[in-house]
Scaffold this active site. Sequence first.
Site, mmCIF file in Angstrom:
data_model
loop_
_atom_site.group_PDB
_atom_site.id
_atom_site.type_symbol
_atom_site.label_atom_id
_atom_site.label_comp_id
_atom_site.label_asym_id
_atom_site.label_seq_id
_atom_site.Cartn_x
_atom_site.Cartn_y
_atom_site.Cartn_z
ATOM 1 N N LYS A 1 -78.008 -35.890 13.635
ATOM 2 C CA LYS A 1 -76.888 -35.752 12.588
ATOM 3 C C LYS A 1 -76.146 -37.014 12.933
ATOM 4 O O LYS A 1 -75.276 -37.180 13.727
ATOM 5 C CB LYS A 1 -76.231 -34.549 12.746
ATOM 6 C CG LYS A 1 -74.984 -34.439 11.838
ATOM 7 C CD LYS A 1 -73.848 -33.376 12.114
ATOM 8 C CE LYS A 1 -72.791 -34.203 12.684
ATOM 9 N NZ LYS A 1 -72.096 -34.982 11.732
ATOM 10 N N GLY B 1 -69.866 -38.613 21.758
ATOM 11 C CA GLY B 1 -68.783 -38.446 20.883
ATOM 12 C C GLY B 1 -67.476 -38.098 21.790
ATOM 13 O O GLY B 1 -67.161 -38.487 22.845
ATOM 14 N N SER B 2 -66.374 -37.305 21.036
ATOM 15 C CA SER B 2 -65.253 -36.820 22.106
ATOM 16 C C SER B 2 -65.415 -35.826 23.020
ATOM 17 O O SER B 2 -66.535 -35.263 22.995
ATOM 18 C CB SER B 2 -64.076 -36.442 20.716
ATOM 19 O OG SER B 2 -64.445 -34.908 20.600
ATOM 20 N N THR B 3 -64.674 -36.013 24.047
ATOM 21 C CA THR B 3 -64.669 -35.137 25.266
ATOM 22 C C THR B 3 -64.851 -33.680 24.602
ATOM 23 O O THR B 3 -65.244 -32.814 25.209
ATOM 24 C CB THR B 3 -63.661 -35.439 26.213
ATOM 25 O OG1 THR B 3 -64.151 -36.676 26.809
ATOM 26 C CG2 THR B 3 -63.608 -34.521 27.318
ATOM 27 N N GLY C 1 -67.466 -32.390 23.284
ATOM 28 C CA GLY C 1 -68.556 -32.345 24.196
ATOM 29 C C GLY C 1 -68.440 -31.030 25.063
ATOM 30 O O GLY C 1 -69.546 -30.554 25.696
ATOM 31 N N GLU D 1 -72.362 -38.122 26.263
ATOM 32 C CA GLU D 1 -71.564 -39.477 26.649
ATOM 33 C C GLU D 1 -70.394 -39.281 25.634
ATOM 34 O O GLU D 1 -70.234 -39.456 24.184
ATOM 35 C CB GLU D 1 -72.558 -40.435 25.729
ATOM 36 C CG GLU D 1 -72.380 -41.766 26.724
ATOM 37 C CD GLU D 1 -71.285 -42.673 25.887
ATOM 38 O OE1 GLU D 1 -70.067 -42.469 26.277
ATOM 39 O OE2 GLU D 1 -71.588 -43.509 24.906
ATOM 40 N N CYS E 1 -66.101 -46.271 23.274
ATOM 41 C CA CYS E 1 -65.926 -45.170 24.405
ATOM 42 C C CYS E 1 -65.545 -45.765 25.813
ATOM 43 O O CYS E 1 -64.752 -45.373 26.403
ATOM 44 C CB CYS E 1 -66.845 -44.029 24.559
ATOM 45 S SG CYS E 1 -68.533 -44.998 24.596
ATOM 46 N N GLU F 1 -57.231 -41.462 25.514
ATOM 47 C CA GLU F 1 -58.175 -42.137 24.870
ATOM 48 C C GLU F 1 -57.271 -42.490 23.486
ATOM 49 O O GLU F 1 -57.225 -41.518 22.512
ATOM 50 C CB GLU F 1 -59.405 -41.751 24.666
ATOM 51 C CG GLU F 1 -60.482 -42.875 24.021
ATOM 52 C CD GLU F 1 -61.852 -42.143 24.327
ATOM 53 O OE1 GLU F 1 -62.059 -40.938 23.696
ATOM 54 O OE2 GLU F 1 -62.944 -43.138 24.364
#
Lengths: 476, 321, 298
Positions: A182, A234-236, A239, A256, A290, A387
């Site tokens: 995706k 993507g974002s934490t 995740g 990641e 990132c 971030e």
Amino acid sequence: MTFEYAPAPESRSVVDIAPAYGLFIDGEFTEAADGRVFKTVSPSTEEVLSEVARAGEADVERAVAAARRAFEGWSALPGSERAKYLFRIARIIQERSRELAVLETLDNGKPIKETRDTDLPLVAAHFFYHAGWADKLEHAGYGHAPRPLGVAAQVIPWNFPLLMLAWKIAPALATGNTVVLKPAETTPLSALFFADVCRQAGLPRGVVNILPGYGDTGAALVAHPGVDKVAFTGSTGVGKEIARTVAGTRKKLTLELGGKGANIVFDDAPVDQAVEGIVSGIFFNQGQVCCAGSRLLVQESVHDEVLDALKRRIATLRLGDPLDKNTDIGAINSAEQLARITALTDQGEAEGAERWTAPCELPSSGYWFAPTVFSGVTQAHTVARDEIFGPVLSVLTFRTPDEAVAKANNTAYGLSAGIWTDKGSRILAMANKLRAGVVWSNTFNKFDPTSPFGGYKESGYGREGGRHGLEAYLDV
Amino acid sequence: MSTTPHVPAAHALTDVTGSDASLRRFLHGLPGVDAVGLEARAAALGTRSIKTTSKAYALDLAISMVDLTTLEGADTPGKVRALGAKAVHPDPTDRTTPATAAVCVYPDMVAVAKEAVAGSGVKVASVATAFPAGRASMAVKIADVREAVAAGADEVDMVIDRGAFLSGRYLKVFEEITAVKDACGDSARLKVIFETGELSTYDNIRRASYLAMLAGADFIKTSTGKVAVNATPANTLLMLQAVRDFRDRTGVQIGVKPAGGIRTAKDAVKFLVLVGETAGTDWLDPHWFRFGASSLLNDLLMQRQKLATGRYSGPDYVTVD
Amino acid sequence: MSERLSVFKTYKLYVGGKFPRSESGRVYEVTGSKDQDWLANAPLSSRKDARDAVVAARKAFGGWSGATAYNRGQVLYRVAEMLEGRRSQFTREVADAEGLSKAKAAALVDLTVDRWVWYAGWTDKIAQVLGGANPVAGPFFNLSTPEPTGVVAVLAPQESSLLGLVSVLAPVVATGNTAVVVASERSPLPALSLGEVLATSDVPGGVVNVLSGRTAEIAPTLASHMDVNAVDLTGAGAGTALATELEVAAADNLKRVLRPRTGEDFAATPGTERLTAFLETKTVWHTTGSLGASGSSY
């Protein structure tokens, strides 16, 4: 008259964007089951580039089933045959690299200079590298006959759309898995063009399936019980959600995620190169990286000198039309991301950090943010902790190597770090103590398919690239 | 600063030039150069796309910055006169073409060159100090300079003693430059050639740049054109950083001259990009930046003709000298 | 003369190199596997004990991970030596705990000693096996090396009270991590005695911390603790609701999770999977470039 660069736009005519795209399932482009679509725009102009089918749960079902059907044949192919498919893909990407670079720049907003010189060469290199692994897996250190996992669900971000696709798909296919990928909702096009690359390469149907969509599509995909492997970049925050989703299942997970990389400049650094490294560390891809070096830790004794040189250099950055070959800073990927950057920088100012903005004019349409530097930042400032994922640098100081390490590691993240010094022993000592998956000494933001990439702590787990990256797709 | 009273620059750094030891401390205290980063930056600037109006500007600027050079054992007055004529009117078919900055010859050809460019504004530069090796006694070197200046040289291109530099005798190099500067007097600007290909490392090039600037150089110059490695984008970028930083520190502006190996208009334009984006627009002027070249000029002229006419030119449409 | 009355041992936790009771003051009754006879009262650890153990493990991490691999190997080998000297004690404890004959228990203890030796030998080899130079396409020297993840919470297997415990613990500390171990709930005594072995070896205090008590009570604290980097869920049992709950909690700070496996045979020769489970890969790029200013050839 001064030496001003006349416009030098890359031609758009090399890429033919269709008015509408479907999902790519089982080797065919198809509409979403519920007929939903979404628009993808060029962030630099807000022009609608195309209308793309939006995958729903029924489509996830179809795609996973197709990948499952394809898995049997694909995983049974001799590695040497899988290798040849991947070599074909690598070569076709090289052949079509100008087209894909222009496309990526249009859909993402990043400068053509970067898609042309960084993204596309790395995409091709990634397929080329992994192609060679396909028939050598028994030598990779994961047992004598390492087996693929099955169907890989892969969800990728918008900052390096095609490169992240390559990081996901190349190792998955080399190891004998099939994939459902995706792409991000703001950058679906290059993945759909990649589907056409697969067609040209003659890749068996169902081995690669592309499902454009939003977060709900990704959530449905990673939750699907027919999936054996989940890979996410993507974002934490997302995740963590995914980690909770796959808890208690057999699904192997690699993540990641975000970072707040420290770029550490000592007083004996090669200053001119350090300044370049700081600039590329935070302004490459508008800082939407990132592993960006978003925290500059500079030794107090050279703080003023480095900051002055840095501002002078930043003032030369050319912001504007991403298709112009001389553009250094392109557009922010979306209105949403721009709003986030704006909110965080406003907060930085409100918390008392000193804000400096590069003297550059912003275009009137599209999503833009001028390179920004916060000085007088401490570890307590939000701009030093969160971030930002934008062209915003926070400058902190340190006095001793110990203090630099302590500050660099004082974050929930652990993805990247930079060290700038002429003293070799200090590089090695610092690199040893930094809790980060990638450490660049006297350089920054370098990537290579042979070099494993990934984070410590909340920057995620698992590695992508190199021999290490194969583990994520093997049953070991 | 007694040794270089004519150099206001040196006031700010007056205490470093007293001895080999103090020079060494200063020069070795300069920030190091990371070769990979320097070359990457030079290469990145080399990807700038200079088109249409900016290309026209750059080509004319480059022409006006050429030190049109002949430094052959076979040089004759006839050859030098032809070179002078070309410097004054580089493109006989287009009188809007700017003149070059200078012609560059051996000392014994200065008088001929002077006459050839008389009244044009084109300067005469002379190499000196036992060019290109620099292996001669100080007395011979100074005599060489005096002869050139006496013959009317507007600019003197000296070579440093690379042997002294590489063996750490920085004071000797410094004193030679100050002595040559004295011999130049007020009438000639001094360009100091490092022979960067022999200095070998980027750290050495930065040190040599500061050494020459402290000693009163008006220009720092990469090479003689007589060794394997001459001007490169990276070593020129490094020297541009040095003059930029030196002006920040002392207020004194020094020129830069890459020489040797720059043969195409495309290359020359890349160097101008380096200048503009490193030292800044103040250096985009023949007074502060030069190209030491010979064949470069014809390529610049052919590109200029292409821009003017829309068709590609050929070597038969520029003069061979 | 009547038979001599033996001296009972008070089993205690092993935390930060010391032997505290549970801060809660609680104990629970440990009985033999076969006959349900009372064996001892073991500390019933609380959430605060778990927290203290994490603090101790974190404190020890810098020194242990920073020690040379050779040194770690020496220390772990010393553990095997100490264990060997206490074979009869552990044989009795394992026999009682697991309801085994003396001979079978002795065989397990021997295997346990050998397992320590095996892992002790790994400390200075794992980096060579897993790490290496990466041939990147540019003027860089690029090296990947494995590094310990940090503080690892280990839920020891419930059935194999000593061999299983050591099989999950030794790889964690061999690679430079520090550990908080939750002993087998039903059979914690060999684990608590192992604490005594560790204390008399050269293992720095805090490198291994041993808790006894209810796995379901202690584990959630460890799984959600933001200063724990990884968790081995073996003792939660494969396919249990507890294992899933702990994995969900572990996501709060993205702990590395080793899921429980069904039917893991601790007597079998281990592979490297447990050694690699709690390692990070760090990749360091160094610029190289040409030696001279004549330019690199890339």
